[in-house]
Enzyme design. Structure first.
Site, PDB file in Angstrom:
ATOM      1  N   CYS A 214       0.822  -1.218   0.000  1.00  0.00           N
ATOM      2  CA  CYS A 214       0.000   0.000   0.000  1.00  0.00           C
ATOM      3  C   CYS A 214       0.854   1.265   0.000  1.00  0.00           C
ATOM      4  O   CYS A 214       0.675   2.144  -0.841  1.00  0.00           O
ATOM      5  CB  CYS A 214      -0.937  -0.015   1.212  1.00  0.00           C
ATOM      6  SG  CYS A 214      -1.813   1.540   1.425  1.00  0.00           S
TER       7      CYS A 214
ATOM      8  N   TYR B 103      -8.524  -3.576 -11.666  1.00  0.00           N
ATOM      9  CA  TYR B 103      -8.248  -2.296 -11.013  1.00  0.00           C
ATOM     10  C   TYR B 103      -6.933  -1.695 -11.536  1.00  0.00           C
ATOM     11  O   TYR B 103      -6.869  -0.533 -11.916  1.00  0.00           O
ATOM     12  CB  TYR B 103      -8.011  -2.509  -9.507  1.00  0.00           C
ATOM     13  CG  TYR B 103      -9.185  -2.711  -8.613  1.00  0.00           C
ATOM     14  CD1 TYR B 103      -9.569  -1.707  -7.729  1.00  0.00           C
ATOM     15  CD2 TYR B 103      -9.865  -3.915  -8.550  1.00  0.00           C
ATOM     16  CE1 TYR B 103     -10.598  -1.892  -6.822  1.00  0.00           C
ATOM     17  CE2 TYR B 103     -10.897  -4.111  -7.649  1.00  0.00           C
ATOM     18  CZ  TYR B 103     -11.257  -3.098  -6.788  1.00  0.00           C
ATOM     19  OH  TYR B 103     -12.277  -3.282  -5.890  1.00  0.00           O
TER      20      TYR B 103
ATOM     21  N   GLU C 260      -6.551   1.653 -13.801  1.00  0.00           N
ATOM     22  CA  GLU C 260      -6.016   2.844 -13.131  1.00  0.00           C
ATOM     23  C   GLU C 260      -4.768   3.355 -13.849  1.00  0.00           C
ATOM     24  O   GLU C 260      -4.627   4.556 -14.109  1.00  0.00           O
ATOM     25  CB  GLU C 260      -5.705   2.532 -11.667  1.00  0.00           C
ATOM     26  CG  GLU C 260      -6.976   2.309 -10.857  1.00  0.00           C
ATOM     27  CD  GLU C 260      -6.731   2.042  -9.379  1.00  0.00           C
ATOM     28  OE1 GLU C 260      -7.694   2.129  -8.614  1.00  0.00           O
ATOM     29  OE2 GLU C 260      -5.591   1.730  -8.983  1.00  0.00           O
TER      30      GLU C 260
ATOM     31  N   GLU D  30     -26.229  15.075  -5.064  1.00  0.00           N
ATOM     32  CA  GLU D  30     -27.632  15.305  -4.681  1.00  0.00           C
ATOM     33  C   GLU D  30     -28.569  14.378  -5.458  1.00  0.00           C
ATOM     34  O   GLU D  30     -29.668  14.068  -5.004  1.00  0.00           O
ATOM     35  CB  GLU D  30     -28.029  16.774  -4.859  1.00  0.00           C
ATOM     36  CG  GLU D  30     -28.126  17.252  -6.289  1.00  0.00           C
ATOM     37  CD  GLU D  30     -28.502  18.743  -6.371  1.00  0.00           C
ATOM     38  OE1 GLU D  30     -29.579  19.098  -5.875  1.00  0.00           O
ATOM     39  OE2 GLU D  30     -27.710  19.535  -6.915  1.00  0.00           O
TER      40      GLU D  30
END
Ligand code: NDP
Length: 480
Positions: A43, A178, A182, A468
């Site tokens: 990480c 992923y 990415e 929203e």
């Protein structure tokens, strides 16, 4: 009574191992930790953190264009990889230092060494020393793997990207998960000509189909040459390529002065023949074809720890292996390969073993984000999964966000809720938008609490925002 050198010995200084070591030490336990590489693990050193900093770096090109549309007078700038890289590595050094300090301040003894298992209570360090422990925690993580094909060693993995001396002019990225998606966005944003091959019908398998489609469309719009149903048939160093390249696109020029990492191409580019018949030379090839647990040569099977088909340590819900004194957390167990999950598993292990409070790890409804451009944030069931489970209503909207529409960009965002017809509980939420990762973290709380569509509707919108829409979608677009 047997005495041990340590109450807990942790093998691996990544997210899961470091957290478990610290919280165990805080209970008064005597803890040792061995790490053979740099503290912080995948990480911090070669994953989430440097990747996210590269995502930020790559986003500025579009921001400069947008700024001009908003009235700013800006010259075209150029990206300086070595300047960015210098700062990136300083930042990683700083973070590694923090990890070390956190461990030593907690009273954990650090061994900068590889450790392997000798027996159920003993580890052997690289210098031959042995250490005994009442409990051993295996937190050795995983590593990227290249496909099993001739000359695959010519390709990079995600580990190599951060150390490239020079950015390539062109790159082929193989994979549709992923990491592939990415890095396609990152490198494209930094000005690299990106081609991506994915062997399946659509990238990001496992995510909601509509969201996957929109991300793929946006990647293409931004310039990634994404080829679906495509894979490499043959790869060679360009200097070894067959004389006539045959049909296909012209060979790319090698970036002048391009230096390669040890794992990468030797300097003249990589010749690729693909399943679609194309032959092309790329400066670099990046394999983002999955990761494998780090269990090789650890002595795990010899001491009785059961290993699964993919090389993962098999554990129960308390992260205990088939040897009662040995537990395992994080990517090495191949449950959910995400840092926050490894941290949760590490903390649940300490709660169970050092605090006498048996705590299973809850792997349900984990929010996550793919840092593509735009990002994809998801929690819960996809539409495809949910409709197999029960009757559902699907609420969905897709629109041009105000900020980008003003700048003349064509990007669209997607907001989607999957709702149980019977209980009205929101079973899943899928967002494709800038900062979807930030949004899905918060939606994740509501979904984890079991919020219904009506709970969402009772919440007053924050205006004007993209999010929203999540509380203003009145009618389902379809039921299934
Ligand atoms: P993934 O398993 O997600 O993707 C691997 C990709 O490679 C898939 O598209 C797969 O295809 C393809 N593939 C596998 N083998 C071959 C082959 N031989 N030839 C061609 N293609 C192949 O792995 P990643 O490496 O992308 O990431 C590993 C994990 O790391 C992720 O699952 C995720 O948990 C974690 N991660 C999380 C991030 C985040 O949270 N933002 C970022 C990066 C990683 P197919 O679909 O057909 O199997």
């Amino acid at each position: 009574m047997t005495t041990f050198d340590y109450d807990l010995f942790v093998i691996g200084g990544g997210s899961g191992g470091v957290r478990a070591a610290r919280v165990a030490a805080a209970t008064g336990a005597k803890v040792g930790l061995a790490e053979e590489s740099r503290m912080g693990g995948t990480c911090v050193i070669r994953g989430c953190v440097p990747k996210k900093l590269m995502v930020f770096a790559s986003g500025y090109r579009e921001m400069f264009d947008d700024a001009r549309a908003y009235g700013w007078d800006l010259d075209d700038g150029a990206f300086d990889w070595s300047r960015f890289q210098g700062r990136l590595h300083s930042e990683l050094d700083r973070l590694e230092g923090i990890y070390r300090k956190l461990l030593s301040n907690s009273g954990v003894t650090i061994h900068d060494s590889r450790a392997v298992l000798e027996d159920a209570h003993t580890v052997r360090l690289a210098d031959g020393q042995t250490k005994t422990a009442r409990h051993i925690l295996v937190a050795t993580g995983g590593r990227p793997v290249r496909p099993d094909m001739p000359n695959a060693h010519l390709g990079l993995t995600s580990n190599d990207i951060f150390d490239l001396k020079v950015l390539p002019k062109s790159i082929l990225i193989v994979g549709g998960g992923y990491i592939a998606c990415e890095f396609a966005g990152i490198l494209n944003g930094l000005g690299v000509q990106v081609t991506q091959y994915y062997r399946g019908a659509q990238i990001l398998r496992g995510f909601d189909d509509e969201a996957r489609g929109l991300v793929a469309e946006a990647m293409r719009d931004k310039g990634v040459a994404l080829h679906l149903g495509t894979n490499i048939v043959e790869m060679r160093s360009a200097s070894d390529a067959p004389a006539a390249p045959g049909m296909g696109t012209p060979m790319n020029s090698q970036a002048s002065g391009t230096e390669a990492t040890p794992a990468a191409n030797p300097g003249g580019g990589i010749w690729i023949k693909s399943t679609n018949g194309m032959e092309q030379v790329f400066d670099q090839v990046l394999f983002a074809t999955g990761r494998q647990p780090n269990t090789d040569g650890m002595g795990l099977e010899a001491v009785g720890v059961k290993i699964g088909r993919r090389g993962e340590v098999l554990v129960d819900e308390y992260s205990q292996t088939s040897v009662p004194s040995i537990h395992a957390v994080g990517d090495v167990t191949n449950r959910v390969q995400l840092t926050p999950v490894a941290i949760r598993e590490g903390m649940a292990f300490v709660e169970t073993v050092f605090k006498g409070n048996p705590t299973p790890v809850d792997h349900k409804l984990i929010p996550s984000a793919v840092f593509t451009q735009p990002e994809l944030g998801a929690v819960g069931l996809t539409e495809e999964e949910a409709r197999e489970q029960e009757p559902i209503d699907v609420y969905c909207t897709s629109f041009k966000p105000m900020q980008h529409a003003f700048a003349g960009r064509t990007d669209r965002v997607l907001m989607k809720l999957i709702v149980s017809k019977a209980t009205r509980v929101v079973l899943g939420c899928h967002i494709v938008a800038d900062n979807a990762g930030e949004m899905i973290q918060l939606v994740g709380i509501a979904v984890k609490m079991g919020a219904t569509k009506e709970d969402f509707d009772r919440t007053v919108a924050v205006h004007p925002t993209m999010a929203e829409e999540l509380v203003t979608m009145r009618d389902p677009v379809r039921s299934a």
